[in-house]
Design a protein around this motif. Structure first.
Motif, PDB file in Angstrom:
ATOM      1  N   GLY A   1       0.823  -1.199   0.000  1.00 32.85           N
ATOM      2  CA  GLY A   1       0.000   0.000   0.000  1.00 32.85           C
ATOM      3  C   GLY A   1       0.856   1.247   0.000  1.00 32.85           C
ATOM      4  O   GLY A   1       2.031   1.213   0.356  1.00 32.85           O
TER       5      GLY A   1
ATOM      6  N   ASN B   1      -3.138   0.597  -4.333  1.00 34.25           N
ATOM      7  CA  ASN B   1      -4.077   0.106  -3.319  1.00 34.25           C
ATOM      8  C   ASN B   1      -5.373  -0.440  -3.897  1.00 34.25           C
ATOM      9  O   ASN B   1      -6.090  -1.167  -3.205  1.00 34.25           O
ATOM     10  CB  ASN B   1      -4.420   1.231  -2.339  1.00 34.25           C
ATOM     11  CG  ASN B   1      -3.199   1.810  -1.655  1.00 34.25           C
ATOM     12  OD1 ASN B   1      -2.091   1.343  -1.839  1.00 34.25           O
ATOM     13  ND2 ASN B   1      -3.406   2.849  -0.870  1.00 34.25           N
TER      14      ASN B   1
ATOM     15  N   THR C   1      -4.708  -4.208   5.786  1.00 30.39           N
ATOM     16  CA  THR C   1      -5.402  -3.003   5.335  1.00 30.39           C
ATOM     17  C   THR C   1      -5.034  -1.848   6.272  1.00 30.39           C
ATOM     18  O   THR C   1      -3.879  -1.509   6.380  1.00 30.39           O
ATOM     19  CB  THR C   1      -6.922  -3.235   5.261  1.00 30.39           C
ATOM     20  OG1 THR C   1      -7.418  -3.644   6.545  1.00 30.39           O
ATOM     21  CG2 THR C   1      -7.234  -4.325   4.241  1.00 30.39           C
ATOM     22  N   SER C   2      -5.993  -1.249   6.982  1.00 30.04           N
ATOM     23  CA  SER C   2      -5.661  -0.143   7.881  1.00 30.04           C
ATOM     24  C   SER C   2      -6.913   0.336   8.600  1.00 30.04           C
ATOM     25  O   SER C   2      -8.026   0.250   8.054  1.00 30.04           O
ATOM     26  CB  SER C   2      -5.057   1.024   7.097  1.00 30.04           C
ATOM     27  OG  SER C   2      -4.884   2.164   7.924  1.00 30.04           O
TER      28      SER C   2
ATOM     29  N   TRP D   1      -9.460   3.368   7.152  1.00 30.33           N
ATOM     30  CA  TRP D   1     -10.672   3.284   6.336  1.00 30.33           C
ATOM     31  C   TRP D   1     -11.888   3.899   7.025  1.00 30.33           C
ATOM     32  O   TRP D   1     -12.894   4.198   6.368  1.00 30.33           O
ATOM     33  CB  TRP D   1     -10.987   1.824   6.035  1.00 30.33           C
ATOM     34  CG  TRP D   1     -11.609   1.092   7.193  1.00 30.33           C
ATOM     35  CD1 TRP D   1     -10.976   0.657   8.321  1.00 30.33           C
ATOM     36  CD2 TRP D   1     -12.983   0.738   7.350  1.00 30.33           C
ATOM     37  NE1 TRP D   1     -11.847   0.030   9.172  1.00 30.33           N
ATOM     38  CE2 TRP D   1     -13.114   0.074   8.598  1.00 30.33           C
ATOM     39  CE3 TRP D   1     -14.119   0.905   6.570  1.00 30.33           C
ATOM     40  CZ2 TRP D   1     -14.316  -0.421   9.077  1.00 30.33           C
ATOM     41  CZ3 TRP D   1     -15.333   0.415   7.044  1.00 30.33           C
ATOM     42  CH2 TRP D   1     -15.423  -0.235   8.285  1.00 30.33           C
TER      43      TRP D   1
ATOM     44  N   TYR E   1      -5.768   7.774   0.187  1.00 33.11           N
ATOM     45  CA  TYR E   1      -5.339   6.704   1.085  1.00 33.11           C
ATOM     46  C   TYR E   1      -6.512   6.154   1.884  1.00 33.11           C
ATOM     47  O   TYR E   1      -6.761   4.943   1.892  1.00 33.11           O
ATOM     48  CB  TYR E   1      -4.245   7.197   2.037  1.00 33.11           C
ATOM     49  CG  TYR E   1      -3.781   6.111   2.963  1.00 33.11           C
ATOM     50  CD1 TYR E   1      -2.911   5.127   2.512  1.00 33.11           C
ATOM     51  CD2 TYR E   1      -4.257   6.020   4.269  1.00 33.11           C
ATOM     52  CE1 TYR E   1      -2.509   4.094   3.337  1.00 33.11           C
ATOM     53  CE2 TYR E   1      -3.849   4.993   5.103  1.00 33.11           C
ATOM     54  CZ  TYR E   1      -2.983   4.039   4.637  1.00 33.11           C
ATOM     55  OH  TYR E   1      -2.598   3.008   5.455  1.00 33.11           O
ATOM     56  N   SER E   2      -7.252   7.028   2.561  1.00 31.62           N
ATOM     57  CA  SER E   2      -8.363   6.549   3.385  1.00 31.62           C
ATOM     58  C   SER E   2      -9.451   5.913   2.523  1.00 31.62           C
ATOM     59  O   SER E   2     -10.048   4.903   2.910  1.00 31.62           O
ATOM     60  CB  SER E   2      -8.953   7.698   4.221  1.00 31.62           C
ATOM     61  OG  SER E   2      -9.338   8.789   3.412  1.00 31.62           O
TER      62      SER E   2
ATOM     63  N   THR F   1      -9.048   4.367  -0.440  1.00 30.84           N
ATOM     64  CA  THR F   1      -8.616   3.070  -0.981  1.00 30.84           C
ATOM     65  C   THR F   1      -8.574   2.004   0.107  1.00 30.84           C
ATOM     66  O   THR F   1      -8.793   0.814  -0.178  1.00 30.84           O
ATOM     67  CB  THR F   1      -7.239   3.178  -1.653  1.00 30.84           C
ATOM     68  OG1 THR F   1      -6.280   3.733  -0.740  1.00 30.84           O
ATOM     69  CG2 THR F   1      -7.307   4.066  -2.893  1.00 30.84           C
ATOM     70  N   LYS F   2      -8.304   2.407   1.351  1.00 35.50           N
ATOM     71  CA  LYS F   2      -8.338   1.428   2.437  1.00 35.50           C
ATOM     72  C   LYS F   2      -9.767   0.980   2.725  1.00 35.50           C
ATOM     73  O   LYS F   2     -10.015  -0.178   3.081  1.00 35.50           O
ATOM     74  CB  LYS F   2      -7.670   1.994   3.691  1.00 35.50           C
ATOM     75  CG  LYS F   2      -6.163   2.120   3.555  1.00 35.50           C
ATOM     76  CD  LYS F   2      -5.523   0.762   3.243  1.00 35.50           C
ATOM     77  CE  LYS F   2      -4.049   0.845   2.983  1.00 35.50           C
ATOM     78  NZ  LYS F   2      -3.436  -0.480   2.711  1.00 35.50           N
TER      79      LYS F   2
ATOM     80  N   GLN G   1     -10.465  -1.602   0.127  1.00 34.06           N
ATOM     81  CA  GLN G   1      -9.853  -2.889   0.439  1.00 34.06           C
ATOM     82  C   GLN G   1     -10.653  -3.670   1.479  1.00 34.06           C
ATOM     83  O   GLN G   1     -10.861  -4.878   1.334  1.00 34.06           O
ATOM     84  CB  GLN G   1      -8.425  -2.674   0.942  1.00 34.06           C
ATOM     85  CG  GLN G   1      -7.459  -2.206  -0.125  1.00 34.06           C
ATOM     86  CD  GLN G   1      -6.046  -2.051   0.405  1.00 34.06           C
ATOM     87  OE1 GLN G   1      -5.797  -2.209   1.600  1.00 34.06           O
ATOM     88  NE2 GLN G   1      -5.106  -1.729  -0.469  1.00 34.06           N
TER      89      GLN G   1
ATOM     90  N   ARG H   1      -6.134  -4.954  10.301  1.00 36.75           N
ATOM     91  CA  ARG H   1      -6.276  -3.506  10.215  1.00 36.75           C
ATOM     92  C   ARG H   1      -5.374  -2.809  11.229  1.00 36.75           C
ATOM     93  O   ARG H   1      -5.790  -2.512  12.342  1.00 36.75           O
ATOM     94  CB  ARG H   1      -7.743  -3.119  10.461  1.00 36.75           C
ATOM     95  CG  ARG H   1      -8.708  -3.861   9.549  1.00 36.75           C
ATOM     96  CD  ARG H   1     -10.147  -3.661   9.972  1.00 36.75           C
ATOM     97  NE  ARG H   1     -11.061  -4.422   9.133  1.00 36.75           N
ATOM     98  CZ  ARG H   1     -12.383  -4.429   9.279  1.00 36.75           C
ATOM     99  NH1 ARG H   1     -12.934  -3.723  10.257  1.00 36.75           N
ATOM    100  NH2 ARG H   1     -13.141  -5.145   8.470  1.00 36.75           N
TER     101      ARG H   1
ATOM    102  N   ARG I   1       0.443   1.552   4.915  1.00 40.20           N
ATOM    103  CA  ARG I   1       0.904   0.164   5.050  1.00 40.20           C
ATOM    104  C   ARG I   1       1.283  -0.314   3.661  1.00 40.20           C
ATOM    105  O   ARG I   1       0.592  -0.091   2.719  1.00 40.20           O
ATOM    106  CB  ARG I   1      -0.205  -0.717   5.631  1.00 40.20           C
ATOM    107  CG  ARG I   1      -0.572  -0.302   7.053  1.00 40.20           C
ATOM    108  CD  ARG I   1       0.513  -0.692   8.018  1.00 40.20           C
ATOM    109  NE  ARG I   1       0.226  -0.133   9.319  1.00 40.20           N
ATOM    110  CZ  ARG I   1       0.655   1.058   9.693  1.00 40.20           C
ATOM    111  NH1 ARG I   1       1.351   1.813   8.882  1.00 40.20           N
ATOM    112  NH2 ARG I   1       0.381   1.507  10.917  1.00 40.20           N
TER     113      ARG I   1
END
Length: 211
Positions: free
Chosen positions: A51, A71, A98-99, A102, A112-113, A115-116, A119, A143, A211
């Motif tokens: 990512g 991502n 992932t993260s 999101w 970024y947020s 695309t997370k 995912q 996450r 990530r």
């Protein structure tokens, strides 16, 4: 990051196979995965940890493209390819890192947020598909919160967790074959606390987790 793989190979040459590719280049990724499959004969566990993201408060589209290409486009191709391999095998454990990024749209890093979030929803769909197909494929969504690595970006970062602690929690979650796991899992990064944190602090600080 091929040099890191080379180091692992030098330390454990008898049980390490390496293959490198740019995740944004489909042909390279496909070849790398098939090369590993040929060497390993079968895959029990695959961890997709790829990512990127940039701080982009000005909404510069050129800065958003790498996150979208990596991502979303590249990541989806890898997830789909691995899932099909597990289908053909009749078993396998598919893990994606992932993260917690999101949970809310981050104005300092929109792509970024976003695309997370993509995912995590994609992993949920894949998990449901695996369950309906007989449950022979395990799907785990990891996450992480903000971890003390070179990829952490932004000013005023806090709740930054040490790498070893997070890594051990992730390993434990994978071994237990959890469907999803937020790390750290000490309660600080529960979904409810993250929502409260964002609603109260988003105007005063920016945090991006990469990530």
């Amino acid at each position: 990051r091929a040099n890191l793989l080379d180091e692992q190979y030098k330390q454990h040459p008898d049980n390490t196979f390496t293959s490198t590719a740019d995740i944004t280049k489909q042909e390279e990724i496909e070849q790398a995965i098939h090369t590993l499959c040929a060497k390993l004969k079968h895959i029990d566990l695959a961890i997709v940890c790829s990512g990127t993201g940039d701080l982009n408060p000005s909404l510069d589209y050129a800065l958003e493209c790498p996150a979208i290409d990596t991502n979303v486009k590249g990541w989806t191709f890898v997830i789909d390819t691995l899932y099909h391999i597990f289908e053909q095998q009749g078993f396998g454990h598919l893990v994606a890192i992932t993260s917690i990024g999101w949970l809310r749209g981050e104005p300092m890093a929109p792509a970024y947020s976003a695309t997370k979030a993509y995912q995590i929803n994609y992993m949920e769909a894949v998990r449901k598909k695996a369950f309906k197909s007989g449950g022979h494929i395990t799907v785990t969504d990891i996450r992480p919160g903000l971890v003390d690595t070179a990829m952490a970006k932004g000013d005023g970062l806090f709740w930054v967790m040490p790498v070893n602690k997070v890594a051990n929690q992730i390993i434990s979650a994978i071994r237990k074959k959890k469907t999803k796991h937020t790390s750290p899992n000490d309660g600080i990064f529960s979904p409810s606390s993250i929502r409260i944190y964002h609603s109260t602090c988003i105007d005063y600080c920016s945090i991006i987790r990469v990530r």
